[in-house]
Design a protein around this motif. Structure first.
Motif, PDB file in Angstrom:
ATOM      1  N   LYS A 155      -0.426  11.584  18.204  1.00 21.02           N
ATOM      2  CA  LYS A 155      -0.713  12.146  16.889  1.00 21.02           C
ATOM      3  C   LYS A 155      -1.850  11.399  16.200  1.00 21.02           C
ATOM      4  CE  LYS A 155       1.481  13.495  12.544  1.00 21.02           C
ATOM      5  NZ  LYS A 155       2.753  13.508  11.768  1.00 21.02           N
ATOM      6  N   HIS A 198      -4.096  22.016  24.907  1.00 20.53           N
ATOM      7  CA  HIS A 198      -2.929  22.588  24.241  1.00 20.53           C
ATOM      8  C   HIS A 198      -1.869  21.517  23.978  1.00 20.53           C
ATOM      9  CE1 HIS A 198       0.651  25.563  24.241  1.00 20.53           C
ATOM     10  NE2 HIS A 198       0.109  25.505  23.036  1.00 20.53           N
ATOM     11  N   TYR A 199      -1.593  20.712  24.995  1.00 20.97           N
ATOM     12  CA  TYR A 199      -0.579  19.667  24.835  1.00 20.97           C
ATOM     13  C   TYR A 199      -0.986  18.669  23.752  1.00 20.97           C
ATOM     14  CZ  TYR A 199       2.373  15.645  25.723  1.00 20.97           C
ATOM     15  OH  TYR A 199       3.240  14.588  25.563  1.00 20.97           O
ATOM     16  N   SER A 213      -3.007  19.028  21.235  1.00 22.41           N
ATOM     17  CA  SER A 213      -2.979  19.618  19.897  1.00 22.41           C
ATOM     18  C   SER A 213      -1.542  19.780  19.396  1.00 22.41           C
ATOM     19  CB  SER A 213      -3.705  20.959  19.886  1.00 22.41           C
ATOM     20  OG  SER A 213      -3.053  21.913  20.711  1.00 22.41           O
ATOM     21  N   LYS A 214      -0.629  20.135  20.284  1.00 23.92           N
ATOM     22  CA  LYS A 214       0.785  20.289  19.887  1.00 23.92           C
ATOM     23  C   LYS A 214       1.389  18.958  19.485  1.00 23.92           C
ATOM     24  CE  LYS A 214       3.745  22.938  21.770  1.00 23.92           C
ATOM     25  NZ  LYS A 214       4.679  23.587  22.722  1.00 23.92           N
ATOM     26  N   GLN A 215       0.868  17.870  20.062  1.00 25.32           N
ATOM     27  CA  GLN A 215       1.372  16.538  19.731  1.00 25.32           C
ATOM     28  C   GLN A 215       0.678  15.936  18.512  1.00 25.32           C
ATOM     29  OE1 GLN A 215       4.042  15.171  21.358  1.00 25.32           O
ATOM     30  NE2 GLN A 215       4.084  17.185  22.342  1.00 25.32           N
ATOM     31  N   GLY A 216      -0.202  16.705  17.889  1.00 22.11           N
ATOM     32  CA  GLY A 216      -0.825  16.244  16.651  1.00 22.11           C
ATOM     33  C   GLY A 216      -2.197  15.616  16.798  1.00 22.11           C
ATOM     34  N   GLU A 251      -6.916  29.774  18.794  1.00 23.13           N
ATOM     35  CA  GLU A 251      -5.508  29.970  19.154  1.00 23.13           C
ATOM     36  C   GLU A 251      -4.695  28.689  18.951  1.00 23.13           C
ATOM     37  OE1 GLU A 251      -2.917  30.678  23.247  1.00 23.13           O
ATOM     38  OE2 GLU A 251      -4.990  31.403  23.146  1.00 23.13           O
ATOM     39  N   PHE A 252      -5.322  27.538  19.230  1.00 17.74           N
ATOM     40  CA  PHE A 252      -4.602  26.267  19.172  1.00 17.74           C
ATOM     41  C   PHE A 252      -4.508  25.676  17.770  1.00 17.74           C
ATOM     42  CE2 PHE A 252      -5.567  25.125  23.898  1.00 17.74           C
ATOM     43  CZ  PHE A 252      -4.686  26.112  24.286  1.00 17.74           C
ATOM     44  N   GLY A 253      -5.280  26.180  16.817  1.00 16.74           N
ATOM     45  CA  GLY A 253      -5.119  25.721  15.445  1.00 16.74           C
ATOM     46  C   GLY A 253      -6.321  25.017  14.855  1.00 16.74           C
ATOM     47  N   ASN A 300      -6.987  22.036  14.007  1.00 14.06           N
ATOM     48  CA  ASN A 300      -7.393  20.718  14.478  1.00 14.06           C
ATOM     49  C   ASN A 300      -8.035  20.756  15.859  1.00 14.06           C
ATOM     50  OD1 ASN A 300      -6.688  19.143  12.239  1.00 14.06           O
ATOM     51  ND2 ASN A 300      -4.543  19.047  12.892  1.00 14.06           N
TER      52      ASN A 300
END
Length: 230
Positions: A11, A30-31, A33-36, A55-57, A59
């Motif tokens: 993060k 993707h991983y 970004s999902k972890q911050g 798609e991923f956001g 950040n």
């Protein structure tokens, strides 16, 4: 406790992922970004990088670049600094491969140098280019409490150690990536930048689907003659 034995959170880290529009690169982006983490996808302008980043956001950003181009990569790094302020990690996933023998006895054909040269240019020189231009950006940071500044993660392949039929150029390129790991880690150790390389086996990615059907069928059956690719 040594810094190497400490598991630190992802993060808040700023990561550059080459080849991040598809395959292993996409999965990595993707991983993270999902972890911050804040992620910069570096991929060819014609790739789906912009779509994937959206798609991923918020950040995740897309920095169109050919990794063999000094200008493209430098521009991407400037964008990362402007957007995120620093660079903590580089994950090199971009790569290409062709399946061919250097000489086809049945066709009496010698493989032209173009595909050999292109494979080495992208997989080896492209990786070198991203690394050498990223190091000064990482060095702009002060070392953290563990005397670290960042990490560089490269992608080799099982083909570096167990290449199959038709993989001479690809295996050579991935063998080079494996070979640079230790000396590069030694070069950068005092600067607080760690270096490591992964060597994936078979993954169901667009890179695999680009292979001739006969190789894909062999791969899916898990045969020893499969053209193993990440």
């Amino acid at each position: 406790m040594s810094s190497s034995s400490v598991l630190r959170p992802v993060k808040g880290l700023v990561s550059l992922v080459t080849g991040g529009a598809s395959g292993i690169g996409r999965g990595t982006a993707h991983y993270l970004s999902k972890q911050g983490a804040k992620v910069a996808i570096v991929d060819l302008p014609k790739s789906d990088g912009e779509k994937v980043a959206k798609e991923f956001g918020e950040n995740v950003i897309f920095c169109p670049a050919d990794i063999t181009s000094e200008k493209d990569v430098s521009n991407a790094l400037d964008t990362i600094k402007d957007k995120f302020g620093r660079l903590d990690s580089v994950v090199n996933c971009a790569g290409i491969a062709y399946a061919f023998k250097l000489y086809s006895a049945s066709k009496k054909r010698i493989e032209p140098m173009d595909r050999i040269r292109h494979t080495l240019e992208v997989n080896v020189l492209g990786t070198f280019n991203v690394i050498r231009l990223s190091i000064p950006v990482m060095m702009e940071k002060e070392k953290d409490d563990y005397k670290q500044r960042g990490v560089i993660i490269n992608t080799a392949s099982v083909a570096a150690f167990d290449g199959q039929v038709g993989q001479t150029a690809y295996s050579a390129s991935k063998g080079a990536i494996a070979a640079i790991t230790l000396p590069l880690a030694r070069d950068l150790a005092d600067d607080g930048i760690r270096v490591l390389t992964i060597a994936p086996g078979l993954f169901d990615t667009p890179l695999l689907s680009s292979l001739p059907d006969k190789f894909c069928r062999q791969c899916k059956k898990g045969e020893q003659k499969a053209l193993l690719r990440e």
